[in-house]
Design an enzyme around this catalytic site. Structure first.
Site, PDB file in Angstrom:
ATOM      1  CG  ASN A 144      -0.443  -0.123   2.492  1.00  0.00           C
ATOM      2  OD1 ASN A 144       0.721  -0.489   2.645  1.00  0.00           O
ATOM      3  ND2 ASN A 144      -1.222   0.185   3.506  1.00  0.00           N
ATOM      4  CE1 TYR A 145       0.518   6.029   1.940  1.00  0.00           C
ATOM      5  CE2 TYR A 145      -0.485   4.113   2.981  1.00  0.00           C
ATOM      6  CZ  TYR A 145      -0.548   5.430   2.582  1.00  0.00           C
ATOM      7  OH  TYR A 145      -1.686   6.160   2.823  1.00  0.00           O
ATOM      8  CB  THR A 160       4.347  -9.211  -6.065  1.00  0.00           C
ATOM      9  OG1 THR A 160       5.251 -10.216  -5.565  1.00  0.00           O
ATOM     10  CG2 THR A 160       4.085  -9.445  -7.535  1.00  0.00           C
ATOM     11  CG  ASP A 216       8.967 -19.243   4.617  1.00  0.00           C
ATOM     12  OD1 ASP A 216       8.529 -18.156   5.055  1.00  0.00           O
ATOM     13  OD2 ASP A 216       8.320 -20.302   4.615  1.00  0.00           O
ATOM     14  N   GLY A 225       3.433  -5.281   7.013  1.00  0.00           N
ATOM     15  CA  GLY A 225       2.467  -6.048   6.240  1.00  0.00           C
ATOM     16  C   GLY A 225       1.414  -6.633   7.156  1.00  0.00           C
ATOM     17  CB  THR A 239       3.184 -12.180   6.032  1.00  0.00           C
ATOM     18  OG1 THR A 239       2.038 -12.012   5.213  1.00  0.00           O
ATOM     19  CG2 THR A 239       4.213 -13.019   5.349  1.00  0.00           C
ATOM     20  N   GLY A 240       3.716 -11.248   8.982  1.00  0.00           N
ATOM     21  CA  GLY A 240       4.714 -10.793   9.952  1.00  0.00           C
ATOM     22  C   GLY A 240       4.711 -11.660  11.210  1.00  0.00           C
ATOM     23  CD  GLU A 276       5.289  -0.519  13.138  1.00  0.00           C
ATOM     24  OE1 GLU A 276       4.060  -0.517  13.335  1.00  0.00           O
ATOM     25  OE2 GLU A 276       6.104  -0.132  13.991  1.00  0.00           O
ATOM     26  NE  ARG A 330      -4.380   6.318   5.065  1.00  0.00           N
ATOM     27  CZ  ARG A 330      -5.096   6.647   6.133  1.00  0.00           C
ATOM     28  NH1 ARG A 330      -6.385   6.338   6.225  1.00  0.00           N
ATOM     29  NH2 ARG A 330      -4.552   7.295   7.124  1.00  0.00           N
ATOM     30  CB  CYS A 331      -1.557  -0.016   8.518  1.00  0.00           C
ATOM     31  SG  CYS A 331      -0.542   1.458   8.551  1.00  0.00           S
ATOM     32  CD  GLU A 356      -5.804  -4.767   8.394  1.00  0.00           C
ATOM     33  OE1 GLU A 356      -5.109  -3.772   8.479  1.00  0.00           O
ATOM     34  OE2 GLU A 356      -5.328  -5.910   8.323  1.00  0.00           O
TER      35      GLU A 356
HETATM   36  P1  NAP Z   1       1.382  -8.956   3.246  1.00  0.00           P
HETATM   37  O1  NAP Z   1       0.591  -9.845   2.382  1.00  0.00           O
HETATM   38  O2  NAP Z   1       1.689  -9.394   4.629  1.00  0.00           O
HETATM   39  O3  NAP Z   1       2.744  -8.677   2.443  1.00  0.00           O
HETATM   40  C1  NAP Z   1       3.716  -7.806   2.957  1.00  0.00           C
HETATM   41  C2  NAP Z   1       5.054  -8.154   2.338  1.00  0.00           C
HETATM   42  O4  NAP Z   1       5.452  -9.464   2.750  1.00  0.00           O
HETATM   43  C3  NAP Z   1       5.066  -8.173   0.816  1.00  0.00           C
HETATM   44  O5  NAP Z   1       6.282  -7.642   0.374  1.00  0.00           O
HETATM   45  C4  NAP Z   1       5.001  -9.665   0.498  1.00  0.00           C
HETATM   46  O6  NAP Z   1       5.540  -9.998  -0.758  1.00  0.00           O
HETATM   47  C5  NAP Z   1       5.870 -10.212   1.617  1.00  0.00           C
HETATM   48  N1  NAP Z   1       5.698 -11.637   1.901  1.00  0.00           N
HETATM   49  C6  NAP Z   1       4.671 -12.455   1.602  1.00  0.00           C
HETATM   50  N2  NAP Z   1       4.917 -13.696   2.089  1.00  0.00           N
HETATM   51  C7  NAP Z   1       6.114 -13.651   2.705  1.00  0.00           C
HETATM   52  C8  NAP Z   1       6.911 -14.592   3.414  1.00  0.00           C
HETATM   53  N3  NAP Z   1       6.538 -15.849   3.587  1.00  0.00           N
HETATM   54  N4  NAP Z   1       8.081 -14.178   3.916  1.00  0.00           N
HETATM   55  C9  NAP Z   1       8.494 -12.912   3.774  1.00  0.00           C
HETATM   56  N5  NAP Z   1       7.803 -11.963   3.118  1.00  0.00           N
HETATM   57  C10 NAP Z   1       6.614 -12.333   2.599  1.00  0.00           C
HETATM   58  O7  NAP Z   1       0.697  -7.513   3.378  1.00  0.00           O
HETATM   59  P2  NAP Z   1       0.106  -6.593   2.210  1.00  0.00           P
HETATM   60  O8  NAP Z   1      -1.135  -7.211   1.683  1.00  0.00           O
HETATM   61  O9  NAP Z   1       1.184  -6.209   1.261  1.00  0.00           O
HETATM   62  O10 NAP Z   1      -0.262  -5.267   3.039  1.00  0.00           O
HETATM   63  C11 NAP Z   1      -1.452  -5.144   3.736  1.00  0.00           C
HETATM   64  C12 NAP Z   1      -1.259  -5.384   5.212  1.00  0.00           C
HETATM   65  O11 NAP Z   1      -0.199  -4.572   5.689  1.00  0.00           O
HETATM   66  C13 NAP Z   1      -2.462  -4.991   6.029  1.00  0.00           C
HETATM   67  O12 NAP Z   1      -2.697  -5.948   7.016  1.00  0.00           O
HETATM   68  C14 NAP Z   1      -2.041  -3.665   6.660  1.00  0.00           C
HETATM   69  O13 NAP Z   1      -2.725  -3.341   7.832  1.00  0.00           O
HETATM   70  C15 NAP Z   1      -0.600  -3.893   6.863  1.00  0.00           C
HETATM   71  N6  NAP Z   1       0.122  -2.634   6.966  1.00  0.00           N
HETATM   72  C16 NAP Z   1       0.647  -2.286   8.177  1.00  0.00           C
HETATM   73  C17 NAP Z   1       1.314  -1.087   8.327  1.00  0.00           C
HETATM   74  C18 NAP Z   1       1.888  -0.693   9.650  1.00  0.00           C
HETATM   75  O14 NAP Z   1       2.804   0.116   9.656  1.00  0.00           O
HETATM   76  N7  NAP Z   1       1.409  -1.233  10.766  1.00  0.00           N
HETATM   77  C19 NAP Z   1       1.466  -0.230   7.234  1.00  0.00           C
HETATM   78  C20 NAP Z   1       0.920  -0.608   6.011  1.00  0.00           C
HETATM   79  C21 NAP Z   1       0.262  -1.829   5.888  1.00  0.00           C
HETATM   80  P3  NAP Z   1       4.554 -10.351  -2.012  1.00  0.00           P
HETATM   81  O15 NAP Z   1       3.851  -9.093  -2.339  1.00  0.00           O
HETATM   82  O16 NAP Z   1       5.494 -10.797  -3.060  1.00  0.00           O
HETATM   83  O17 NAP Z   1       3.632 -11.423  -1.530  1.00  0.00           O
END
Ligand code: NAP
Length: 496
Positions: free
Chosen positions: A169-170, A195, A230, A245, A248-249, A264, A297-298, A391
């Protein structure tokens, strides 16, 4: 256009290269990953699918480059960061265009993200030279039983190789929020961009390349997180992981080794509205907080908890504003643009269907075309509905009517998330008490939750994260304290 002008060297045919050892490279895998434009739902770009061997090589190079970088004067590191920031801002238009095509962010906001990222990098440089230019000096006779025979000098030293993983998202801003602090603190960096957003990140990395950072210091590995994630996060060459993210985190934090983690993660930010609140202010903030970038947005407002006595008035005001939101393509700067993927849209639709089945009041008709979902306010949501807790990461906002402040606080604290929250009231005493009672990393009083300005501390409790971000906190997190103790043969008292 993406991959043209100064960016021509980052693309090979129709596939964008990855960046390692100061060069743009094609992966030996011979495979690429497609990036789907959320608006057209067609392939927009392709990036290299990097291999495990390529990851191994990058880790080795990053380790070597870090040793030399740690010996580079702080002012010189800062100078290069300032240069990168200026180049980044100079190329806000092509990078912004990538964001429009990859993540359907409205054009104006896409450019703003790049400019904000440049400012963030400059701020890191400025904050870093001051923060890291100082250490502490302790004397032993302040602790019982000791004389002044020991002088302890502390300084902050880099951790080594930082693995940075931002979300879609950012992608640019959340990448530089890790890159800037890591570099100024003397670390090297391996970036794994999301991606969706990878091509914008590759352009951003090229700006650092053009600034003249040493070879191997900054690297960018592309590929699907589910395939190389991984391997990256469990790699023995990684000394720190900064991840933003979703869930996944949580999985990463269970698998990672004994290294510092900055996580985060998601949020379900509650907006508590008291009877004395300025309802026009609340309505504007709900629109801004709940529907900006289509709710992706988170820190979006993800549930409104409003006192029953003012709920009808507030819902009417928000409804009137929702009706004015423009819906359409990001190129036209519409308020509501397509959500990032079909699976996201399907997930959001699942939450909407569940709420419908369980009797929520639909303030607008539910409408969807491909990945585009029209803004939807759901009134009279109850705790048995999924939307009360999950969410949506889309333009759908639930309203729960509450009979007391305690009920609102209870709902907020019953969530497994604890990112931010907000409270609207004219009574500052009540606001402070509610803020103290809310189990979230930050509480905003009389404004919607927000991550910025980027130097403010930013942290989540519970499943929302580990550690704290914000420029100063990130620099501190990406360093270790190192002490040197001078042992004197006899006690020495200054001026004694
Ligand atoms: P996501 O699916 O968790 O992906 C985040 C990142 O992790 C991407 O770069 C993704 O790569 C990578 N990833 C996926 N599987 C992985 C693995 N097994 N090991 C390591 N990295 C891996 O999150 P998203 O859909 O991009 O973002 C939305 C989420 O982020 C929401 O839950 C939102 O609330 C949260 N967020 C939190 C904050 C904060 O600061 N708290 C800010 C913004 C967003 P790929 O794209 O290649 O899968």
């Amino acid at each position: 256009m993406a991959g043209s002008g100064v960016f021509a060297e980052i693309i090979d045919g129709d596939v964008f290269n990855y960046y390692a050892d100061g060069e743009w490279k094609k992966s030996s895998s011979g495979k690429s990953v497609s990036i789907i434009n959320p608006t057209t739902r067609k392939v927009q770009y392709k990036v290299q699918a990097c291999t495990q061997e390529e990851v191994n090589k990058v880790m080795e190079m990053a380790k070597v480059a870090q040793k030399a970088w740690a010996k580079t004067p702080l002012w010189k590191r800062a100078e290069l960061l300032h240069k990168a920031a200026a180049i980044l801002k100079e190329h806000k238009a092509p990078i912004g265009e990538c964001l429009v095509k990859e993540i359907a962010k409205p054009a104006k906001d896409s450019v703003t993200e790049v400019v904000r990222s440049g400012d963030l990098v400059s701020y890191c440089a400025e904050e870093g030279v001051r923060l890291l230019g100082q250490g502490s000096f302790l004397v032993s006779d302040s602790f019982p039983g000791n004389e002044r025979t020991k002088y302890c000098l502390t300084s902050k030293v880099p951790l080594g190789v930082v693995l940075a993983i931002p979300p879609f998202n950012y992608p640019v801003n959340l990448a530089v929020s890790k890159i800037g602090p890591a570099l100024i603190a003397g670390n090297s960096l391996v970036l794994k961009p999301p991606t969706q957003g990878a091509v914008a990140c590759l352009h951003m990395v090229h700006c650092f390349h053009l600034a003249g950072f040493p070879k191997g210091l900054i690297n960018c590995i592309t590929g699907k997180g589910s395939e190389i994630g991984d391997f990256l996060t469990m790699h023995p060459g990684v000394n720190c992981i900064s991840f933003t993210g979703g869930d996944t985190g949580i999985a990463i934090s269970k698998k990672a080794g004994m290294i510092p983690l900055q996580m985060e993660l998601g949020g379900k930010d509650a907006c508590i509205v008291l009877e004395d609140a300025d309802l026009d202010l609340v309505a504007s903030n709900i629109i801004k907080g709940g529907f900006s970038y289509s709710g992706q947005r988170c820190t979006a407002v993800k549930v409104v908890l409003v006192m029953e006595s003012v709920a009808d008035t507030l819902v009417e005001k928000v409804k009137a504003k929702v009706a004015k939101l423009t819906v359409g393509p990001p190129e036209d700067n519409c308020d509501i643009t397509p959500v990032v993927s079909e699976s996201s849209a399907n997930f959001i639709e699942g939450l909407v269907n569940d709420a419908k089945q369980k009797g929520a009041t639909f303030c607008q008709e539910y409408k969807r075309d491909g990945n585009l979902i029209w803004p939807l306010l759901l009134d009279n949501v109850r705790p048995d509905m999924r939307i009360a807790w999950e969410e949506p990461f889309g333009p759908v906002l639930p309203v729960i009517r509450i009979g007391s402040i305690e009920e609102g606080i209870h709902h907020c604290n019953a969530s497994n998330f604890g990112l931010q929250g907000c409270v609207f009231t004219k009574d500052i005493n009540k606001a402070m008490l509610i803020s103290d009672a809310m189990e979230t990393g930050t509480v905003q009083i009389n404004s919607a939750p927000a991550r910025g300005p980027d130097h403010f501390p930013f942290q989540g409790l519970k499943d929302s994260g580990i550690g704290s971000q914000g420029i100063t906190n990130s620099i501190n997190m990406m360093t270790k304290v190192k002490s040197t103790v001078i042992n004197l043969p006899t006690p020495s008292y200054t001026m004694g």
